[in-house]
Design a protein around this motif. Structure first.
Motif, PDB file in Angstrom:
ATOM      1  N   LEU A 274     -35.970  -4.581   4.100  1.00 28.21           N
ATOM      2  CA  LEU A 274     -36.441  -3.997   2.847  1.00 28.21           C
ATOM      3  C   LEU A 274     -36.464  -5.035   1.731  1.00 28.21           C
ATOM      4  O   LEU A 274     -37.426  -5.116   0.961  1.00 28.21           O
ATOM      5  CB  LEU A 274     -35.569  -2.808   2.455  1.00 28.21           C
ATOM      6  N   SER A 275     -35.427  -5.871   1.655  1.00 27.45           N
ATOM      7  CA  SER A 275     -35.402  -6.894   0.605  1.00 27.45           C
ATOM      8  C   SER A 275     -36.491  -7.936   0.819  1.00 27.45           C
ATOM      9  O   SER A 275     -37.072  -8.443  -0.149  1.00 27.45           O
ATOM     10  CB  SER A 275     -34.031  -7.558   0.532  1.00 27.45           C
ATOM     11  N   ASN A 276     -36.823  -8.251   2.073  1.00 26.90           N
ATOM     12  CA  ASN A 276     -37.918  -9.190   2.341  1.00 26.90           C
ATOM     13  C   ASN A 276     -39.257  -8.631   1.881  1.00 26.90           C
ATOM     14  O   ASN A 276     -40.078  -9.355   1.293  1.00 26.90           O
ATOM     15  CB  ASN A 276     -37.983  -9.529   3.827  1.00 26.90           C
ATOM     16  N   ILE A 277     -39.484  -7.353   2.119  1.00 28.75           N
ATOM     17  CA  ILE A 277     -40.748  -6.744   1.699  1.00 28.75           C
ATOM     18  C   ILE A 277     -40.820  -6.670   0.175  1.00 28.75           C
ATOM     19  O   ILE A 277     -41.872  -6.908  -0.417  1.00 28.75           O
ATOM     20  CB  ILE A 277     -40.917  -5.348   2.343  1.00 28.75           C
ATOM     21  N   VAL A 278     -39.700  -6.353  -0.469  1.00 28.69           N
ATOM     22  CA  VAL A 278     -39.674  -6.307  -1.937  1.00 28.69           C
ATOM     23  C   VAL A 278     -39.953  -7.698  -2.508  1.00 28.69           C
ATOM     24  O   VAL A 278     -40.708  -7.845  -3.479  1.00 28.69           O
ATOM     25  CB  VAL A 278     -38.327  -5.750  -2.439  1.00 28.69           C
ATOM     26  N   ASN A 279     -39.382  -8.749  -1.903  1.00 28.46           N
ATOM     27  CA  ASN A 279     -39.641 -10.111  -2.372  1.00 28.46           C
ATOM     28  C   ASN A 279     -41.101 -10.498  -2.194  1.00 28.46           C
ATOM     29  O   ASN A 279     -41.672 -11.201  -3.035  1.00 28.46           O
ATOM     30  CB  ASN A 279     -38.743 -11.105  -1.638  1.00 28.46           C
TER      31      ASN A 279
ATOM     32  N   ARG B 220     -42.149   3.706   2.393  1.00 27.61           N
ATOM     33  CA  ARG B 220     -41.870   4.295   3.706  1.00 27.61           C
ATOM     34  C   ARG B 220     -40.508   3.876   4.222  1.00 27.61           C
ATOM     35  O   ARG B 220     -39.727   4.681   4.717  1.00 27.61           O
ATOM     36  CB  ARG B 220     -42.948   3.870   4.709  1.00 27.61           C
ATOM     37  N   LEU B 221     -40.220   2.583   4.110  1.00 27.02           N
ATOM     38  CA  LEU B 221     -38.954   2.071   4.613  1.00 27.02           C
ATOM     39  C   LEU B 221     -37.776   2.586   3.787  1.00 27.02           C
ATOM     40  O   LEU B 221     -36.711   2.896   4.324  1.00 27.02           O
ATOM     41  CB  LEU B 221     -38.983   0.541   4.598  1.00 27.02           C
ATOM     42  N   SER B 222     -37.982   2.720   2.468  1.00 24.41           N
ATOM     43  CA  SER B 222     -36.885   3.211   1.628  1.00 24.41           C
ATOM     44  C   SER B 222     -36.579   4.676   1.921  1.00 24.41           C
ATOM     45  O   SER B 222     -35.415   5.079   1.897  1.00 24.41           O
ATOM     46  CB  SER B 222     -37.202   3.010   0.151  1.00 24.41           C
TER      47      SER B 222
ATOM     48  N   THR C 190     -28.295 -14.511   6.246  1.00 18.16           N
ATOM     49  CA  THR C 190     -28.679 -13.146   6.585  1.00 18.16           C
ATOM     50  C   THR C 190     -28.440 -12.908   8.070  1.00 18.16           C
ATOM     51  O   THR C 190     -28.187 -13.849   8.833  1.00 18.16           O
ATOM     52  CB  THR C 190     -30.164 -12.900   6.265  1.00 18.16           C
ATOM     53  N   THR C 191     -28.542 -11.649   8.495  1.00 15.64           N
ATOM     54  CA  THR C 191     -28.278 -11.326   9.887  1.00 15.64           C
ATOM     55  C   THR C 191     -29.271 -11.997  10.832  1.00 15.64           C
ATOM     56  O   THR C 191     -28.885 -12.459  11.911  1.00 15.64           O
ATOM     57  CB  THR C 191     -28.303  -9.803  10.115  1.00 15.64           C
ATOM     58  N   SER C 192     -30.529 -12.087  10.437  1.00 14.83           N
ATOM     59  CA  SER C 192     -31.508 -12.744  11.309  1.00 14.83           C
ATOM     60  C   SER C 192     -31.243 -14.244  11.396  1.00 14.83           C
ATOM     61  O   SER C 192     -31.390 -14.849  12.459  1.00 14.83           O
ATOM     62  CB  SER C 192     -32.926 -12.481  10.819  1.00 14.83           C
TER      63      SER C 192
END
Length: 147
Positions: free
Chosen positions: A86-91, A122-124, A44-46
C-alpha cells in the motif's frame, strides 16, 4: 493472469522455489535474528526476503521457522503502520502528482493517476476489512504528498 486496467495478460512474476522444505544446516534462531536485525536497519520485508535469498541461501522462511516473516516482525513489534504494498502504491501516486504539477497537460498520466488511486482505494478497503490498518484511515492526495 490478466491485469485489471489493461488488455494484456502480463507475464512478469516471481517464481517460488521448487522445494518448499527447509535447506539443511540452517538454524531457525539464526534466521529469526537476521530478520530482526535487517528490520531494525530499516529494510522492508521484500528487501529482507531478497537479502536472505541472495546472501544467505534461504529461499523461504516458513519452512525454516514454521511462521512467516511478518509474523516474526509482529512478535518483535517491528511492523510498519501501513503495509509495504500500500505504501509503494501511495508513493507512486505522489510521484505522479508531482509530475502533473509540472506537466499539467499530460493526459496519459492523469489517467494513470486515476487508475493508481483506484488501486489504493481497493487495497485500503481490504486492509481495513482484515484489520491491518485503522478503519478511519483514508487516502488523501494532499496529505500523501506531505508524508
Amino acid at each position: 493472469m490478466g491485469r485489471i486496467h489493461s488488455h494484456r495478460h502480463g507475464k512478469a512474476h516471481s517464481v517460488r522455489p521448487v522445494e518448499p522444505k527447509a535447506p539443511s544446516g540452517i538454524k531457525p534462531a539464526e534466521v529469526e535474528e537476521l530478520i530482526v536485525k535487517y528490520a531494525k536497519d530499516g529494510m522492508t520485508t521484500s528487501q529482507i526476503g531478497v537479502k536472505l535469498r541472495d546472501q544467505h541461501s534461504i529461499p523461504l522462511t516458513r519452512p525454516v521457522l514454521g511462521k512467516t516473516m511478518t509474523e516474526v516482525l509482529r512478535e518483535h513489534d517491528l511492523t510498519s503502520e501501513i503495509p509495504e504494498d500500500l505504501s509503494n502504491i501511495v508513493n507512486t501516486a505522489v510521484g505522479l502528482q508531482k509530475h502533473l504539477k509540472a506537466h499539467n497537460g499530460d493526459r496519459r498520466n492523469v489517467r494513470s493517476l486515476e487508475l493508481i488511486e483506484a488501486k489504493v482505494h481497493r487495497l485500503s478497503t481490504y486492509y481495513k476489512r482484515i484489520g491491518r490498518i485503522p478503519k478511519k484511515w483514508k487516502y488523501k492526495s494532499v496529505i500523501a504528498q506531505l508524508e
